[in-house]
Write a protein that holds these residues in place. Structure first.
Motif, PDB file in Angstrom:
ATOM      1  N   CYS A  24      35.809  35.272  46.325  1.00 42.28           N
ATOM      2  CA  CYS A  24      36.761  36.224  46.601  1.00 42.28           C
ATOM      3  C   CYS A  24      38.052  36.140  45.529  1.00 42.28           C
ATOM      4  O   CYS A  24      38.224  35.210  44.892  1.00 42.28           O
ATOM      5  CB  CYS A  24      37.312  35.865  47.918  1.00 42.28           C
ATOM      6  SG  CYS A  24      36.249  35.945  49.274  1.00 42.28           S
ATOM      7  N   ASN A  25      38.213  37.623  45.264  1.00 46.69           N
ATOM      8  CA  ASN A  25      39.500  37.734  44.463  1.00 46.69           C
ATOM      9  C   ASN A  25      40.564  37.964  44.977  1.00 46.69           C
ATOM     10  O   ASN A  25      41.796  37.960  44.301  1.00 46.69           O
ATOM     11  CB  ASN A  25      38.917  38.989  43.285  1.00 46.69           C
ATOM     12  CG  ASN A  25      37.740  38.321  42.626  1.00 46.69           C
ATOM     13  OD1 ASN A  25      37.592  37.441  41.957  1.00 46.69           O
ATOM     14  ND2 ASN A  25      36.854  39.511  42.497  1.00 46.69           N
ATOM     15  N   THR A  26      40.632  38.728  46.307  1.00 45.14           N
ATOM     16  CA  THR A  26      42.041  38.947  46.843  1.00 45.14           C
ATOM     17  C   THR A  26      41.950  38.435  48.265  1.00 45.14           C
ATOM     18  O   THR A  26      40.812  37.947  48.803  1.00 45.14           O
ATOM     19  CB  THR A  26      42.014  40.432  46.856  1.00 45.14           C
ATOM     20  OG1 THR A  26      41.134  40.980  47.803  1.00 45.14           O
ATOM     21  CG2 THR A  26      41.989  41.224  45.435  1.00 45.14           C
ATOM     22  N   VAL A  27      43.087  38.436  48.777  1.00 44.54           N
ATOM     23  CA  VAL A  27      43.354  38.069  50.113  1.00 44.54           C
ATOM     24  C   VAL A  27      42.536  39.118  51.190  1.00 44.54           C
ATOM     25  O   VAL A  27      42.144  38.675  52.070  1.00 44.54           O
ATOM     26  CB  VAL A  27      44.694  38.299  50.409  1.00 44.54           C
ATOM     27  CG1 VAL A  27      45.033  38.058  52.176  1.00 44.54           C
ATOM     28  CG2 VAL A  27      45.567  37.129  49.863  1.00 44.54           C
ATOM     29  N   GLU A  28      42.357  40.380  50.656  1.00 39.54           N
ATOM     30  CA  GLU A  28      41.542  41.067  51.409  1.00 39.54           C
ATOM     31  C   GLU A  28      40.065  40.667  51.545  1.00 39.54           C
ATOM     32  O   GLU A  28      39.381  40.710  52.433  1.00 39.54           O
ATOM     33  CB  GLU A  28      41.615  42.743  50.894  1.00 39.54           C
ATOM     34  CG  GLU A  28      43.066  43.312  51.255  1.00 39.54           C
ATOM     35  CD  GLU A  28      44.185  42.852  50.504  1.00 39.54           C
ATOM     36  OE1 GLU A  28      43.939  42.223  49.417  1.00 39.54           O
ATOM     37  OE2 GLU A  28      45.319  42.937  50.650  1.00 39.54           O
ATOM     38  N   ASP A  29      39.586  40.281  50.363  1.00 37.36           N
ATOM     39  CA  ASP A  29      38.283  39.856  50.143  1.00 37.36           C
ATOM     40  C   ASP A  29      37.958  38.626  51.176  1.00 37.36           C
ATOM     41  O   ASP A  29      37.002  38.324  51.856  1.00 37.36           O
ATOM     42  CB  ASP A  29      38.167  39.265  48.837  1.00 37.36           C
ATOM     43  CG  ASP A  29      37.784  40.538  47.737  1.00 37.36           C
ATOM     44  OD1 ASP A  29      37.847  41.563  48.160  1.00 37.36           O
ATOM     45  OD2 ASP A  29      37.886  40.213  46.431  1.00 37.36           O
ATOM     46  N   SER A  71      52.913  33.217  64.212  1.00 34.87           N
ATOM     47  CA  SER A  71      53.707  33.764  63.244  1.00 34.87           C
ATOM     48  C   SER A  71      54.343  32.985  62.223  1.00 34.87           C
ATOM     49  O   SER A  71      54.580  33.263  61.187  1.00 34.87           O
ATOM     50  CB  SER A  71      54.799  34.646  63.692  1.00 34.87           C
ATOM     51  OG  SER A  71      55.753  33.731  64.207  1.00 34.87           O
ATOM     52  N   THR A  72      54.386  31.551  62.429  1.00 33.47           N
ATOM     53  CA  THR A  72      54.735  30.502  61.639  1.00 33.47           C
ATOM     54  C   THR A  72      53.727  30.330  60.376  1.00 33.47           C
ATOM     55  O   THR A  72      53.979  29.539  59.373  1.00 33.47           O
ATOM     56  CB  THR A  72      54.969  29.168  62.357  1.00 33.47           C
ATOM     57  OG1 THR A  72      53.817  28.868  62.733  1.00 33.47           O
ATOM     58  CG2 THR A  72      56.092  29.697  63.102  1.00 33.47           C
ATOM     59  N   TRP A  73      52.453  30.883  60.569  1.00 29.69           N
ATOM     60  CA  TRP A  73      51.499  30.620  59.396  1.00 29.69           C
ATOM     61  C   TRP A  73      51.852  31.438  58.196  1.00 29.69           C
ATOM     62  O   TRP A  73      52.492  32.531  58.298  1.00 29.69           O
ATOM     63  CB  TRP A  73      50.260  31.005  59.726  1.00 29.69           C
ATOM     64  CG  TRP A  73      49.469  30.027  60.880  1.00 29.69           C
ATOM     65  CD1 TRP A  73      49.787  29.890  62.528  1.00 29.69           C
ATOM     66  CD2 TRP A  73      48.640  29.103  60.754  1.00 29.69           C
ATOM     67  NE1 TRP A  73      48.854  29.092  62.797  1.00 29.69           N
ATOM     68  CE2 TRP A  73      48.479  28.220  61.917  1.00 29.69           C
ATOM     69  CE3 TRP A  73      48.105  28.262  59.678  1.00 29.69           C
ATOM     70  CZ2 TRP A  73      47.631  27.461  62.217  1.00 29.69           C
ATOM     71  CZ3 TRP A  73      47.241  27.474  59.916  1.00 29.69           C
ATOM     72  CH2 TRP A  73      47.223  26.538  60.996  1.00 29.69           C
ATOM     73  N   ARG A  74      51.570  30.737  57.139  1.00 29.56           N
ATOM     74  CA  ARG A  74      51.882  31.322  55.818  1.00 29.56           C
ATOM     75  C   ARG A  74      50.863  31.414  55.042  1.00 29.56           C
ATOM     76  O   ARG A  74      49.713  30.602  55.195  1.00 29.56           O
ATOM     77  CB  ARG A  74      52.864  30.699  55.052  1.00 29.56           C
ATOM     78  CG  ARG A  74      52.652  29.406  54.707  1.00 29.56           C
ATOM     79  CD  ARG A  74      53.813  28.589  53.787  1.00 29.56           C
ATOM     80  NE  ARG A  74      53.293  27.517  53.184  1.00 29.56           N
ATOM     81  CZ  ARG A  74      53.251  26.126  53.520  1.00 29.56           C
ATOM     82  NH1 ARG A  74      53.584  25.930  54.863  1.00 29.56           N
ATOM     83  NH2 ARG A  74      52.469  25.318  52.847  1.00 29.56           N
ATOM     84  N   MET A  75      50.570  32.559  54.338  1.00 29.18           N
ATOM     85  CA  MET A  75      49.301  32.704  53.498  1.00 29.18           C
ATOM     86  C   MET A  75      49.450  31.908  52.153  1.00 29.18           C
ATOM     87  O   MET A  75      50.566  32.081  51.531  1.00 29.18           O
ATOM     88  CB  MET A  75      49.183  34.362  53.017  1.00 29.18           C
ATOM     89  CG  MET A  75      49.063  35.274  54.391  1.00 29.18           C
ATOM     90  SD  MET A  75      48.733  36.837  54.173  1.00 29.18           S
ATOM     91  CE  MET A  75      48.785  37.080  52.397  1.00 29.18           C
ATOM     92  N   GLU A  76      48.497  30.993  51.899  1.00 29.16           N
ATOM     93  CA  GLU A  76      48.264  30.369  50.607  1.00 29.16           C
ATOM     94  C   GLU A  76      46.850  30.420  50.309  1.00 29.16           C
ATOM     95  O   GLU A  76      46.185  30.367  51.032  1.00 29.16           O
ATOM     96  CB  GLU A  76      49.052  29.189  50.664  1.00 29.16           C
ATOM     97  CG  GLU A  76      48.658  28.250  51.723  1.00 29.16           C
ATOM     98  CD  GLU A  76      49.205  26.992  52.052  1.00 29.16           C
ATOM     99  OE1 GLU A  76      48.638  25.947  52.186  1.00 29.16           O
ATOM    100  OE2 GLU A  76      50.537  27.054  51.878  1.00 29.16           O
ATOM    101  N   ARG A  77      46.734  29.929  48.840  1.00 25.66           N
ATOM    102  CA  ARG A  77      45.241  29.712  48.211  1.00 25.66           C
ATOM    103  C   ARG A  77      45.127  28.451  49.037  1.00 25.66           C
ATOM    104  O   ARG A  77      45.521  27.380  49.124  1.00 25.66           O
ATOM    105  CB  ARG A  77      45.322  29.863  46.851  1.00 25.66           C
ATOM    106  CG  ARG A  77      45.524  31.104  46.427  1.00 25.66           C
ATOM    107  CD  ARG A  77      45.400  31.004  44.866  1.00 25.66           C
ATOM    108  NE  ARG A  77      43.959  30.839  44.328  1.00 25.66           N
ATOM    109  CZ  ARG A  77      43.044  31.685  44.561  1.00 25.66           C
ATOM    110  NH1 ARG A  77      43.247  33.070  45.046  1.00 25.66           N
ATOM    111  NH2 ARG A  77      41.773  31.470  44.140  1.00 25.66           N
ATOM    112  N   ALA A  78      43.620  28.150  49.433  1.00 32.92           N
ATOM    113  CA  ALA A  78      43.118  27.135  49.776  1.00 32.92           C
ATOM    114  C   ALA A  78      42.984  26.017  48.821  1.00 32.92           C
ATOM    115  O   ALA A  78      42.948  24.815  48.975  1.00 32.92           O
ATOM    116  CB  ALA A  78      41.722  27.542  50.387  1.00 32.92           C
ATOM    117  N   ASN A  79      42.552  26.468  47.584  1.00 29.74           N
ATOM    118  CA  ASN A  79      42.612  25.588  46.364  1.00 29.74           C
ATOM    119  C   ASN A  79      43.033  26.110  45.277  1.00 29.74           C
ATOM    120  O   ASN A  79      43.299  27.533  45.196  1.00 29.74           O
ATOM    121  CB  ASN A  79      41.106  24.977  46.284  1.00 29.74           C
ATOM    122  CG  ASN A  79      40.276  25.986  46.170  1.00 29.74           C
ATOM    123  OD1 ASN A  79      40.365  27.210  46.392  1.00 29.74           O
ATOM    124  ND2 ASN A  79      39.107  25.698  45.848  1.00 29.74           N
TER     125      ASN A  79
END
Length: 79
Positions: A24-29, A71-79
């Protein structure tokens, strides 16, 4: 059968490996490949526990994640 806690840890490990393997390259991917995973899991549940039970389980999950607490979850990369 492993415990619920052990199953959750194992699922997280495999989901992370799956997303990484998808390149995956994007959050959408990531959203797209996770949706494919959920879709296939739902179909597999239909084949094992029956359609009514599978739908009820997925609807319960939908209600759970629709809860405002998420709603408290935040988007971040897994690694």
């Amino acid at each position: 059968m492993i415990s619920s806690t052990e199953a959750e840890a194992l699922a997280k490990q495999h989901i992370q490996a799956y997303v990484n393997a998808c390149g995956c390259n994007t959050v959408e991917d990531v959203g797209n490949v996770l949706m494919k995973l959920v879709s296939l899991a739902g179909i597999t549940m239909c084949a094992t526990v029956g359609q009514a039970d599978a739908v009820a389980r997925l609807e319960g999950t939908t209600r759970h994640i629709a809860n405002r607490q998420f709603s408290t979850w935040r988007m971040e990369r897994a690694n």
